[in-house]
Design a protein around this motif. Structure first.
Motif, PDB file in Angstrom:
ATOM      1  N   PHE A 121       0.849  -1.188   0.000  1.00 23.68           N
ATOM      2  CA  PHE A 121       0.000   0.000   0.000  1.00 23.68           C
ATOM      3  C   PHE A 121       0.887   1.242   0.000  1.00 23.68           C
ATOM      4  CE2 PHE A 121      -2.809   2.946   2.635  1.00 23.68           C
ATOM      5  CZ  PHE A 121      -3.518   3.366   1.519  1.00 23.68           C
ATOM      6  N   PHE A 122       0.668   2.094  -1.007  1.00 24.50           N
ATOM      7  CA  PHE A 122       1.472   3.316  -1.134  1.00 24.50           C
ATOM      8  C   PHE A 122       0.570   4.522  -0.919  1.00 24.50           C
ATOM      9  CE2 PHE A 122       3.478   0.065  -3.702  1.00 24.50           C
ATOM     10  CZ  PHE A 122       4.813   0.155  -3.340  1.00 24.50           C
ATOM     11  N   SER A 123       0.950   5.337   0.083  1.00 21.71           N
ATOM     12  CA  SER A 123       0.161   6.526   0.405  1.00 21.71           C
ATOM     13  C   SER A 123       1.071   7.581   1.019  1.00 21.71           C
ATOM     14  CB  SER A 123      -0.957   6.173   1.386  1.00 21.71           C
ATOM     15  OG  SER A 123      -1.666   7.326   1.787  1.00 21.71           O
ATOM     16  N   GLY A 124       0.897   8.819   0.602  1.00 15.91           N
ATOM     17  CA  GLY A 124       1.708   9.907   1.157  1.00 15.91           C
ATOM     18  C   GLY A 124       3.192   9.710   0.870  1.00 15.91           C
ATOM     19  N   GLN A 125       4.008  10.011   1.891  1.00 20.36           N
ATOM     20  CA  GLN A 125       5.467   9.908   1.750  1.00 20.36           C
ATOM     21  C   GLN A 125       5.961   8.647   2.453  1.00 20.36           C
ATOM     22  OE1 GLN A 125       7.640  13.386   2.949  1.00 20.36           O
ATOM     23  NE2 GLN A 125       9.639  12.389   2.786  1.00 20.36           N
TER      24      GLN A 125
ATOM     25  N   ARG B 115      -1.516  -1.151  -4.296  1.00 20.19           N
ATOM     26  CA  ARG B 115      -2.609  -0.191  -4.107  1.00 20.19           C
ATOM     27  C   ARG B 115      -2.016   1.207  -3.887  1.00 20.19           C
ATOM     28  NH1 ARG B 115      -6.562  -1.686   0.586  1.00 20.19           N
ATOM     29  NH2 ARG B 115      -7.118  -3.306  -0.943  1.00 20.19           N
ATOM     30  N   PHE B 116      -2.516   2.187  -4.621  1.00 21.58           N
ATOM     31  CA  PHE B 116      -2.024   3.556  -4.533  1.00 21.58           C
ATOM     32  C   PHE B 116      -3.167   4.501  -4.204  1.00 21.58           C
ATOM     33  CE2 PHE B 116       1.263   1.562  -6.990  1.00 21.58           C
ATOM     34  CZ  PHE B 116       2.420   2.296  -6.738  1.00 21.58           C
ATOM     35  N   LYS B 117      -2.873   5.402  -3.257  1.00 18.12           N
ATOM     36  CA  LYS B 117      -3.794   6.515  -3.021  1.00 18.12           C
ATOM     37  C   LYS B 117      -3.347   7.708  -3.864  1.00 18.12           C
ATOM     38  CE  LYS B 117      -5.959   7.572   0.553  1.00 18.12           C
ATOM     39  NZ  LYS B 117      -6.410   8.071   1.887  1.00 18.12           N
TER      40      LYS B 117
ATOM     41  N   VAL C  41      -2.003  -6.854  -9.708  1.00 16.81           N
ATOM     42  CA  VAL C  41      -3.211  -6.063  -9.514  1.00 16.81           C
ATOM     43  C   VAL C  41      -2.791  -4.642  -9.175  1.00 16.81           C
ATOM     44  CG1 VAL C  41      -5.301  -5.719  -8.143  1.00 16.81           C
ATOM     45  CG2 VAL C  41      -4.547  -8.042  -8.706  1.00 16.81           C
ATOM     46  N   LEU C  42      -3.297  -3.701  -9.961  1.00 19.58           N
ATOM     47  CA  LEU C  42      -3.073  -2.271  -9.699  1.00 19.58           C
ATOM     48  C   LEU C  42      -4.410  -1.661  -9.318  1.00 19.58           C
ATOM     49  CD1 LEU C  42      -0.712  -1.513 -12.717  1.00 19.58           C
ATOM     50  CD2 LEU C  42      -0.063  -1.613 -10.312  1.00 19.58           C
ATOM     51  N   GLU C  43      -4.479  -1.112  -8.105  1.00 20.49           N
ATOM     52  CA  GLU C  43      -5.760  -0.636  -7.574  1.00 20.49           C
ATOM     53  C   GLU C  43      -5.606   0.754  -6.969  1.00 20.49           C
ATOM     54  OE1 GLU C  43      -9.101  -1.905  -4.197  1.00 20.49           O
ATOM     55  OE2 GLU C  43      -7.067  -2.720  -4.142  1.00 20.49           O
ATOM     56  N   GLY C  44      -6.655   1.533  -7.118  1.00 31.49           N
ATOM     57  CA  GLY C  44      -6.709   2.826  -6.448  1.00 31.49           C
ATOM     58  C   GLY C  44      -6.611   4.001  -7.411  1.00 31.49           C
ATOM     59  N   ASP C  45      -7.152   5.127  -6.947  1.00 29.74           N
ATOM     60  CA  ASP C  45      -7.154   6.313  -7.804  1.00 29.74           C
ATOM     61  C   ASP C  45      -5.782   6.957  -7.923  1.00 29.74           C
ATOM     62  OD1 ASP C  45      -6.906   7.216  -5.241  1.00 29.74           O
ATOM     63  OD2 ASP C  45      -8.701   8.477  -5.243  1.00 29.74           O
TER      64      ASP C  45
ATOM     65  N   THR D  76      -8.798   2.612 -11.109  1.00 31.99           N
ATOM     66  CA  THR D  76      -7.590   3.374 -11.428  1.00 31.99           C
ATOM     67  C   THR D  76      -7.919   4.507 -12.395  1.00 31.99           C
ATOM     68  OG1 THR D  76      -6.974   2.065 -13.374  1.00 31.99           O
ATOM     69  CG2 THR D  76      -6.299   1.215 -11.223  1.00 31.99           C
ATOM     70  N   LYS D  77      -6.850   5.245 -12.766  1.00 31.27           N
ATOM     71  CA  LYS D  77      -6.981   6.308 -13.754  1.00 31.27           C
ATOM     72  C   LYS D  77      -6.506   5.852 -15.136  1.00 31.27           C
ATOM     73  CE  LYS D  77      -6.468  10.074 -10.408  1.00 31.27           C
ATOM     74  NZ  LYS D  77      -5.643  11.236  -9.977  1.00 31.27           N
ATOM     75  N   LEU D  78      -6.580   4.574 -15.369  1.00 30.21           N
ATOM     76  CA  LEU D  78      -6.222   4.050 -16.686  1.00 30.21           C
ATOM     77  C   LEU D  78      -7.096   4.715 -17.746  1.00 30.21           C
ATOM     78  CD1 LEU D  78      -4.540   1.820 -18.200  1.00 30.21           C
ATOM     79  CD2 LEU D  78      -6.583   0.384 -18.004  1.00 30.21           C
TER      80      LEU D  78
END
Length: 506
Positions: A27-31, A60-62, A90-94, A122-124
């Motif tokens: 999970f990737f979010s912020g810094q 997963r990315f925020k 799997v790539l998930e998240g806005d 996602t933004k695909l």
């Protein structure tokens, strides 16, 4: 699967010598912290060298990811290039967009073993989908494509992705394409979504050209009756392998009637999930039950054209007013719970049990009779067997129909009988001809013997003198009329014409 911000959690598991597959969720979010950044790079190296199979790598990315985190993720993407342990991504998240896909592009382009890829929420969009063309066209082992709830995916994006898959020759088994924010009945009202009817036509054309598909999920506002009709053409095809179909759109009775017709020739579909729909009523659902239900009172020819694989249809949501009754919903959910052959047997028995005293219309032949008698005995017992054989309507099919062997022998015997009749006629004609020859020979023999007798009589008259006892009669011995002796010269003249007279020198 647990999605964590701490990559170090998976380091120990990757070093284990185990045959169990592993799932990694990040999970990737912020810094990102320095510790987690370092652990991320160690994790990438471990993925590159591990002997364990990674069933899924879930990223997963925020939307609030900063550049430090992106720098660490870019390094992560470079290290895992060439890794063959990952089975799906799997790539998930806005927070997943063009930049994140660029970070993984080299890993994807050089990968020929990835079996699944999933983009969810996602933004695909059109431009980022172009980054996937080399991967999709170069990986023939890809089996799963999931494009669910990506608001930027439009007709062009769909055409780009599906064209690349077709060029790659992959035997795709699962295809999921869903509009964003299309879950409840309230979502039926409003815009048509980013995928239009043109995109639906592109999808259905791809499905028709991909017979390896087993699972299909299509949830789009533009999936109307026309789109479902095109999908039904695929379902009714002899090469269809689809076992699970999930559809949601703005279709209604017409679309479901097309599916009911396609089910008559389908031999693979097990489950249908119907999400959003418009004006779906009992009429279309009845059409499906007539094709698939084991409890439907249908004709024999309809049983032979019925579907025996479909087990259940789930109607999930409809806008009010609800036009499908609860009884129909329950019947659709519980079509059958057994395999196709037992399902067909159940349908056949229910029909036979109701019509067992007259089965003449079934066109069954005598070679089927042992199986029919055994089937009736197994299902209905001795009483049903007695009802079957005691009915005079069944006697022709039970005892009179010739077997194929008998029909074949009968044709041969008829041919031999015709040849025998021809030979008999020829023999009779020959016998008559021989009889005629025999009669002619007898006639000629009689004529010949008669001439010899006449010659002998005349010679005797000339050479032999008259005997004393007959001299007094003065009769000519050669005269058959018994004339007087005065006629002797006439007889001699007549004889001289047959016997050559001696010459003076003889």
């Amino acid at each position: 699967m647990i999605v964590t911000k701490n990559p170090a959690k998976y380091l120990t598991a990757l070093q284990e010598d185990s045959i169990d597959t592993l799932q990694i969720g990040l999970f990737f979010s912020g810094q990102i912290s320095d510790t987690h950044a370092a652990s991320l790079l160690k994790l990438a190296s471990a993925i590159q060298t591990t002997s364990r199979s990674i069933r899924c790598m879930w990223l997963r990315f925020k939307d609030d990811v900063d550049q430090v985190t992106m720098s660490s993720f870019r390094a992560f993407g470079q290290i895992i290039v060439g890794a063959k342990s990952i089975e799906s991504v799997v790539l998930e998240g806005d927070g997943v967009g063009h930049e994140q896909i660029v970070c993984l592009q080299k890993f994807l382009d050089t990968n020929t073993t990835l079996r699944g890829i999933n983009f969810t929420d996602t933004k695909l969009d059109r431009s980022s989908s172009m980054l996937l063309t080399d991967f999709l066209s170069g990986n023939s082992l890809l089996r799963v494509l999931d494009l669910s709830s990506n608001s930027g995916v439009d007709d062009d994006s769909i055409e780009t992705v599906l064209t690349a898959i077709s060029l790659g020759g992959s035997q795709l088994s699962t295809l999921n394409i869903c509009d964003a924010h299309f879950d409840g009945v309230e979502d039926l009202i409003g815009d048509n979504g980013s995928i239009t009817t043109a995109g639906v036509r592109t999808i259905t054309a791809f499905i028709s050209q991909t017979p390896s598909l087993v699972t299909i999920c299509l949830k789009m506002r533009s999936l109307n009756d026309e789109g479902v009709r095109a999908l039904s053409d695929v379902i009714g095809g002899k090469d269809c392998k689809i076992s699970r179909l999930e559809i949601s759109g703005t279709f209604g009775d017409d679309g479901m009637q097309c599916i009911a017709e396609a089910l008559k020739s389908n031999r693979s579909l097990r489950t249908i999930d119907v999400g959003n729909s418009l004006n779906l009523s009992d009429a279309a659902c009845h059409a499906i039950l007539e094709v698939a239900s084991v409890n439907a009172n249908i004709l024999w020819k309809q049983i032979m054209a019925s579907n025996n694989t479909l087990r259940s249809i789930y109607l999930k949501s409809q806008p009010p007013p609800l036009l499908v009754s609860q009884d129909i919903r329950n019947a659709l959910r519980n079509i059958t719970n057994v395999d196709p052959i037992p399902t067909l047997k159940q349908k056949v028995w229910q029909h036979l049990d109701s019509n067992i005293e007259d089965l003449s219309y079934t066109k069954l032949e005598s070679q089927h009779m042992p199986h029919l008698l055994s089937f009736v005995t197994e299902r209905g017992g001795i009483n049903s067997l007695f009802r079957l054989i005691s009915s005079r309507n069944n006697i022709p099919i039970l005892f009179s129909h010739p077997t194929p062997e008998r029909q074949h022998m009968e044709s041969i015997m008829n041919k031999i009988a015709l040849e025998n009749a021809t030979l008999r006629a020829m023999l009779e004609s020959e016998r008559k001809f021989n009889d005629n020859l025999y009669k002619e020979n007898n006639s000629l023999r009689s004529l010949y013997e008669g001439d010899i007798a006449d010659d002998e009589t005349v010679a005797t008259t000339i050479v032999t003198p008259l005997l004393p006892e007959v001299a007094q009669n003065r009769r000519c011995l050669c005269c058959r009329r018994g004339g007087p002796l005065s006629k002797l010269w006439e007889c001699f003249s007549r004889l001289s014409k047959k016997i050559p007279m001696p010459t003076p020198n003889s």
